[in-house]
Design a protein around this motif. Sequence first.
Motif, mmCIF file in Angstrom:
data_model
loop_
_atom_site.group_PDB
_atom_site.id
_atom_site.type_symbol
_atom_site.label_atom_id
_atom_site.label_comp_id
_atom_site.label_asym_id
_atom_site.label_seq_id
_atom_site.Cartn_x
_atom_site.Cartn_y
_atom_site.Cartn_z
ATOM 1 N N LYS A 513 0.831 -1.207 0.000
ATOM 2 C CA LYS A 513 0.000 0.000 0.000
ATOM 3 C C LYS A 513 0.862 1.252 0.000
ATOM 4 C CE LYS A 513 -3.083 2.398 3.169
ATOM 5 N NZ LYS A 513 -3.788 2.290 4.455
ATOM 6 N N GLN A 671 -16.793 -1.253 -10.326
ATOM 7 C CA GLN A 671 -16.302 -0.669 -9.087
ATOM 8 C C GLN A 671 -16.132 0.847 -9.212
ATOM 9 O OE1 GLN A 671 -15.482 -2.048 -5.863
ATOM 10 N NE2 GLN A 671 -15.478 0.163 -5.513
ATOM 11 N N THR A 701 -8.727 2.862 -1.178
ATOM 12 C CA THR A 701 -8.803 1.415 -0.951
ATOM 13 C C THR A 701 -9.301 0.692 -2.190
ATOM 14 O OG1 THR A 701 -9.215 1.788 1.406
ATOM 15 C CG2 THR A 701 -9.774 -0.380 0.531
ATOM 16 N N LYS A 705 -7.082 -1.864 -4.462
ATOM 17 C CA LYS A 705 -7.591 -3.227 -4.585
ATOM 18 C C LYS A 705 -7.658 -3.631 -6.056
ATOM 19 C CE LYS A 705 -11.490 -6.179 -3.273
ATOM 20 N NZ LYS A 705 -12.825 -6.225 -2.595
ATOM 21 N N LYS A 709 -5.043 -6.424 -8.430
ATOM 22 C CA LYS A 709 -5.491 -7.565 -9.239
ATOM 23 C C LYS A 709 -4.873 -7.584 -10.632
ATOM 24 C CE LYS A 709 -9.992 -7.954 -6.922
ATOM 25 N NZ LYS A 709 -11.460 -7.885 -7.103
#
Length: 812
Positions: A513, A671, A701, A705, A709
């Motif tokens: 992060k 998303q 976040t 995320k 991926k």
Amino acid sequence: MTISYNWLSEYLPISEVGMAEILAPEKLAKILTSIGLEVESMERHERVKGGLQGLVIGEVLTCEPHPNADKLKITTVNTGEPAPLQIVCGAANVAAGQKVVVATVGTTIYPATGEPLTMRVAKIRGVESYGMICAEDEIGLGTSHDGILVLPENLVPGMPAADYFKPYSDWVYEIGLTPNRMDAMSHFGVAKDVCAYLSHHHREVRPVSPFTDTWKADNQSLPIKVEIENTESCRRYAGVSITGVIVKESPQWLKDKLVSIGQRPINNIVDITNFILHETGQPLHAFDAAAIIGNTVIVKNLPEGTAFTTLDEKERKLGADDLMICNAREGMCIAGVFGGLKSGVKENTRAIFLESAWFNPVSIRKTSVRHGLRTDAATRFEKGVDISNTVNVLKRAALMIKEIAGGQIASDIVDVYPQPLPKTEVALKNHYLKKLSGKNYHPDKVKRILTALGFEIVKEGLDELLVAVPYSKPDISIPADIVEEIVRIDGLDNIAIPSSITISPAVDALGAKEAWKDKMANYLVGQGFAEILTNSITSSKYFDEATLATTVKMINNLSAELDVLRPSMLETGLETIAYNINRKNNHLRLFEFGKTYAVDAAGVYQEPEHLCLYLTGKQGEDGWRARASQLDLYAAKGVVSALTALCGLTDLRFTRPDEGVLLLEFYHGKQLLGTLEEVSRKKLQAFDLRQDVYFIDIQLTALLKAAGKQKIVYKEVNKFPAMHRDLAMVVDSVTSYEAMEAVVHKLKLPRLKNMQLFDVFESDKLGAGKKSVAISFTFMDDEKTLTDKEVDAMVAKLVQGLEKELGAEIRK
């Protein structure tokens, strides 16, 4: 914390052999810093600017009228030099035989008002003058300009004026105290630390105590009873009555001490309580004895909402937790925080009741914050004062009042102390001291340091020392605190630095992060953005009722302006923008990583992380070759696309949820990653902003995320050349570029690598509701060089699709 060198010196053994040099102002500053009382600044304080340097006492020998001016006189003045000075003077009261203050040539004087003036030889109406005979306002001694200062006849000409007037001067230290050092919030407390240092590094010395054993009541004419109802919030309360006082101006020495540390003298009673506060750290309060109805002082709480008028003439509504000092009928003072208007000492006060007490730090802090009264007394009480010194301080103050304000001590000390507080005991093991400090200390050295600091050795073992902590150090409760005391007096510089350190490697769970955040921050800085960090506590006035319904509100806010945790990062960013624009920094690109806060239900909180960007003004500066472009919604959209592409997200989708506002939402798949908006006029007006601001709010976040991926795939650089084709087409004005992209992607042309909009043109000649759009297409094959025929075929498919889906008309 402000400390006066002269004042501090009264408690130090400066008169002992060799100590004056060790405790010189500059060296003392180094000692203070070495023992943890960091001297942030050291400045010269002078009651009279310039300290009267260069001014001398003179004797007027002759005084004759000026031949060319009726109001001027020519004098000769003896200043102790072989030859007298000729000085032209305009004062009406100058006469031969007077002793006066003379500013000779080269001397700089500092008037009470106006700029400093350096004396030079002057020719006044044709007569040379070699200096000036001074009035008190001309040299900063006062404000009168009625005439020159005429001094006593016994003064010797040539004597420095500073030797006669003795203007007060001092060195003032600004000490950066850490919150735990309540014991050093006074001159005597600092002196005890300095003496502990001297005892360890030089020879054993003790601070000069301000307390004496000369206490005695003069009579019992005004006994006042004390009752404590709330013994949890007030563990000890002492008081004494003094009658026959005269409230007036304080003597000069007392005013000088207070002014040197930034305190404003008020009257002798108040000044003495302030003096004692800064001498010992113990707050005192003086009541007008006439206001103590029933001759009884009661320490208790009053009902919620009780009205009380404080010394600043403001009526305040009391809370049920506010501890009050009351008489038999009503409240007189908010305990440890602020006095009441009715019971305060006035010019006609002739009898007082002097209070010295210990109040619970938690209770005082809550009351102080609730009413916004951050007084010196509250600051001391909320850190904890020395409960053992309550009566000693009271006696000293009473004797000072008797000496300076007159009167008689009219009662014995009333000392209500229901449950004496035991001393805290802490055990320190030798191996723990070595482990924490990194140094081997001889047990005798440890005992000497602790004894010098006021600790009492309770028990001594082979590997352990049990000590009782002095009441003046309420912060000390664990062995690590004792180690800190030993190390700071011995000196951090005396601990050897090891040549190697053995540590176990740590696993950083947040590494990925933080790496992403660093990557984005570095990219933005490279693009001309500046990172900001704003306060997560902000003002509720920025938000409407609907937003405030889920906003986290501060219980113990320090000010009315900072009362909620921010539900949005826009407002704190706009504060920064307004601050910059008010200082002519108009072109801004800013970004900030931070959190917002919300409450869903009792005890259920949300604090999502954001990356927010703010754009306003121009992109760069105007130059001679070109004008800088204005930052707009498209520039902001480009930043979003670039940032998400940096994270490996290239298939971004923008939507406008409401046509009424300039707000875009951007998605990766389904998303939601964030929003982009042009800040509304109403919001800009709230911050007095008159230029457009664009705000990007990325849900950090969700972005990370999605980025996590993505797979990193290496592909060999294509060695075959790309081919470009441009298409210009006429479409409806409402047709978006996003719709054109969707049509092209639907055709699934694998060798189409990129499309780029490079021109938009609108004109009545194109037809009503029409616009011309020009797009550049890039084609490339990974295995061979494309031919014109192959590219033309793909362009034909593009034309066909755009004409069919969008009704586009290809311009030839």
